[in-house]
Design an enzyme around this catalytic site. Structure first.
Site, PDB file in Angstrom:
ATOM      1  N   SER A 147      -5.459  12.072  11.040  1.00 14.54           N
ATOM      2  CA  SER A 147      -4.135  11.665  10.811  1.00 14.54           C
ATOM      3  C   SER A 147      -3.177  12.156  12.040  1.00 14.54           C
ATOM      4  CB  SER A 147      -3.424  11.930   9.647  1.00 14.54           C
ATOM      5  OG  SER A 147      -2.116  11.544   9.627  1.00 14.54           O
ATOM      6  N   TYR A 160      -1.105  17.071   2.522  1.00 11.72           N
ATOM      7  CA  TYR A 160      -1.898  16.036   3.271  1.00 11.72           C
ATOM      8  C   TYR A 160      -2.307  16.691   4.636  1.00 11.72           C
ATOM      9  CZ  TYR A 160      -2.966  11.580   5.661  1.00 11.72           C
ATOM     10  OH  TYR A 160      -3.399  10.492   6.574  1.00 11.72           O
TER      11      TYR A 160
HETATM   12  P1  NAP Z   1      -5.192   2.561   1.632  1.00 16.60           P
HETATM   13  O1  NAP Z   1      -4.863   1.305   2.099  1.00 16.60           O
HETATM   14  O2  NAP Z   1      -4.670   3.258   0.475  1.00 16.60           O
HETATM   15  O3  NAP Z   1      -7.044   2.459   1.213  1.00 16.60           O
HETATM   16  C1  NAP Z   1      -7.621   3.778   0.791  1.00 16.60           C
HETATM   17  C2  NAP Z   1      -8.984   3.665   0.658  1.00 16.60           C
HETATM   18  O4  NAP Z   1      -9.675   4.799   0.180  1.00 16.60           O
HETATM   19  C3  NAP Z   1      -9.186   2.559  -0.644  1.00 16.60           C
HETATM   20  O5  NAP Z   1     -10.268   1.641  -0.086  1.00 16.60           O
HETATM   21  C4  NAP Z   1      -9.484   3.300  -1.700  1.00 16.60           C
HETATM   22  O6  NAP Z   1     -10.520   2.701  -2.612  1.00 16.60           O
HETATM   23  C5  NAP Z   1     -10.409   4.607  -1.140  1.00 16.60           C
HETATM   24  N1  NAP Z   1      -9.946   5.693  -1.920  1.00 16.60           N
HETATM   25  C6  NAP Z   1      -8.948   6.464  -2.218  1.00 16.60           C
HETATM   26  N2  NAP Z   1      -9.246   7.329  -2.986  1.00 16.60           N
HETATM   27  C7  NAP Z   1     -10.216   7.265  -3.352  1.00 16.60           C
HETATM   28  C8  NAP Z   1     -10.901   8.151  -4.452  1.00 16.60           C
HETATM   29  N3  NAP Z   1     -10.559   8.797  -5.071  1.00 16.60           N
HETATM   30  N4  NAP Z   1     -12.355   7.690  -4.789  1.00 16.60           N
HETATM   31  C9  NAP Z   1     -12.918   6.519  -4.026  1.00 16.60           C
HETATM   32  N5  NAP Z   1     -12.175   5.867  -2.968  1.00 16.60           N
HETATM   33  C10 NAP Z   1     -10.755   6.195  -2.834  1.00 16.60           C
HETATM   34  O7  NAP Z   1      -5.224   3.789   2.849  1.00 16.60           O
HETATM   35  P2  NAP Z   1      -5.074   3.696   4.362  1.00 16.60           P
HETATM   36  O8  NAP Z   1      -4.046   3.605   4.910  1.00 16.60           O
HETATM   37  O9  NAP Z   1      -6.058   2.436   4.687  1.00 16.60           O
HETATM   38  O10 NAP Z   1      -5.929   4.937   4.726  1.00 16.60           O
HETATM   39  C11 NAP Z   1      -7.292   4.927   5.472  1.00 16.60           C
HETATM   40  C12 NAP Z   1      -7.495   6.391   5.904  1.00 16.60           C
HETATM   41  O11 NAP Z   1      -6.578   6.428   6.908  1.00 16.60           O
HETATM   42  C13 NAP Z   1      -7.069   7.669   4.983  1.00 16.60           C
HETATM   43  O12 NAP Z   1      -7.923   8.689   5.121  1.00 16.60           O
HETATM   44  C14 NAP Z   1      -5.799   8.054   5.635  1.00 16.60           C
HETATM   45  O13 NAP Z   1      -5.571   9.435   5.352  1.00 16.60           O
HETATM   46  C15 NAP Z   1      -5.757   7.646   6.896  1.00 16.60           C
HETATM   47  N6  NAP Z   1      -4.502   7.282   7.622  1.00 16.60           N
HETATM   48  C16 NAP Z   1      -3.856   6.411   7.033  1.00 16.60           C
HETATM   49  C17 NAP Z   1      -2.380   6.128   7.851  1.00 16.60           C
HETATM   50  C18 NAP Z   1      -1.609   5.073   7.417  1.00 16.60           C
HETATM   51  O14 NAP Z   1      -0.377   5.338   7.768  1.00 16.60           O
HETATM   52  N7  NAP Z   1      -1.928   4.206   6.748  1.00 16.60           N
HETATM   53  C19 NAP Z   1      -2.110   7.148   8.860  1.00 16.60           C
HETATM   54  C20 NAP Z   1      -3.095   8.415   9.232  1.00 16.60           C
HETATM   55  C21 NAP Z   1      -3.936   8.354   8.473  1.00 16.60           C
HETATM   56  P3  NAP Z   1     -10.012   1.993  -4.011  1.00 16.60           P
HETATM   57  O15 NAP Z   1      -8.846   1.230  -3.529  1.00 16.60           O
HETATM   58  O16 NAP Z   1     -11.263   1.011  -3.987  1.00 16.60           O
HETATM   59  O17 NAP Z   1     -10.127   2.920  -5.028  1.00 16.60           O
END
Ligand code: NAP
Length: 255
Positions: A147, A160
């Site tokens: 991140s 986080y």
């Molecule tokens: P998201 O839309 O909330 O999706 C999260 C994904 O992770 C979903 O597929 C979810 O699966 C899975 N997941 C979460 N907790 C889990 C658990 N305990 N067990 C199994 N699966 C789990 O998140 P995103 O924004 O795409 O984020 C993806 C990655 O990018 C993360 O590592 C996040 O920290 C990083 N990131 C995101 C942003 C942002 O602004 N969005 C910025 C920087 C970094 P289910 O729904 O099937 O449970």
């Protein structure tokens, strides 16, 4: 022929958001994609269907991460299904993407939410990778999603940010440990991306969206595909000489 034809990829958290875009892009490049999910079985099935509709090959793998036996469950599901979709067992590309973002200043962070973030964001990718090493072929790829919060101080997601700092240290050290096998290990650090993780404060809130967009030199909020395309590069042969790095994919946030 795509850039990843003949390869196999596992994307954790491939059911939604950034992981979904990564799974779909790797699928378009010809990889057989294991779409991991935690709770969103329907969403994972949609991703698998979308990859298949585009002529690719994919299957869903369930495991709740951050709980006892998580990694064993995931690899068991992977091993059980892989030979129905690929002509050999094993793996070429592991994308540790699944993550959660507990919100709170240091004073507000509870031990429970801290421990959960550590379990899902740090512990699960560490042991998933450890248990995956015997499956990962020489010349393979590991991409860990970090991140921009490791570079930009965002006080309301302090716990986080710590977990993602650990992911970057893991990436650096693992790249050295696996270099002899020709395996590259990199992190990709997104900025604010329009996914469910940010829905509560971003979606439908014009003022929040404007200020989030203003953080980026390019003047908009990130899209999952902005990150997926960087992952696809690192996963491809073109990324062969990049290892141990954090690739900033924040759209030039807070330059
Ligand atoms: P998201 O839309 O909330 O999706 C999260 C994904 O992770 C979903 O597929 C979810 O699966 C899975 N997941 C979460 N907790 C889990 C658990 N305990 N067990 C199994 N699966 C789990 O998140 P995103 O924004 O795409 O984020 C993806 C990655 O990018 C993360 O590592 C996040 O920290 C990083 N990131 C995101 C942003 C942002 O602004 N969005 C910025 C920087 C970094 P289910 O729904 O099937 O449970």
């Amino acid at each position: 022929m795509g850039t990843l034809t003949g390869r196999t990829a596992l994307v954790t958290g491939g059911s939604r958001g950034i992981g979904r875009a990564i799974a779909e892009r790797l699928g378009r490049e010809g990889a057989v994609v294991a779409v991991h999910y935690g709770r969103a079985a329907d969403a994972a099935d949609e991703v698998v269907a979308a990859i298949r509709a585009g002529g690719g090959s994919a299957f869903a793998v369930h495991a709740e991460l951050g709980v006892s036996g998580d990694v064993e469950t995931l690899w068991e599901g992977y091993d059980r299904q892989i030979l129905e979709h690929a002509d050999r067992a094993g793996l070429d590309i592991l994308v540790n993407n699944a993550g959660i973002t507990p919100r709170g200043e240091i004073e507000e962070t509870t031990a429970e939410s801290f421990d959960e973030a550590v379990a899902v964001n740090m512990r699960a990718p560490f042991f998933l990778t450890q248990q995956g090493l015997k499956r990962l072929r020489d010349g393979g790829r590991i991409v860990n999603i970090s991140s921009g919060a490791t570079r930009i101080a965002l006080t309301d997601i302090i716990a986080y940010a710590m977990t993602k700092g650990a992911v970057e240290a893991f990436t650096l050290t693992l790249a050295k440990a696996l270099g002899g096998r020709g395996i590259t290990v990199n992190s990709v650090a997104p900025g604010i991306v329009d996914t469910d993780i940010n829905a509560s404060w971003l979606r439908g809130n014009e003022a929040a969206e404007r200020s989030a967009a203003a953080l980026s030199a390019l003047g908009r909020v990130g899209r999952p595909e902005d990150v997926a395309d960087v992952v696809a590069f690192l996963a491809s042969d073109d990324g062969r000489w990049v290892t141990g790095q954090v690739v900033d994919a924040t759209g030039g946030s807070q330059l």
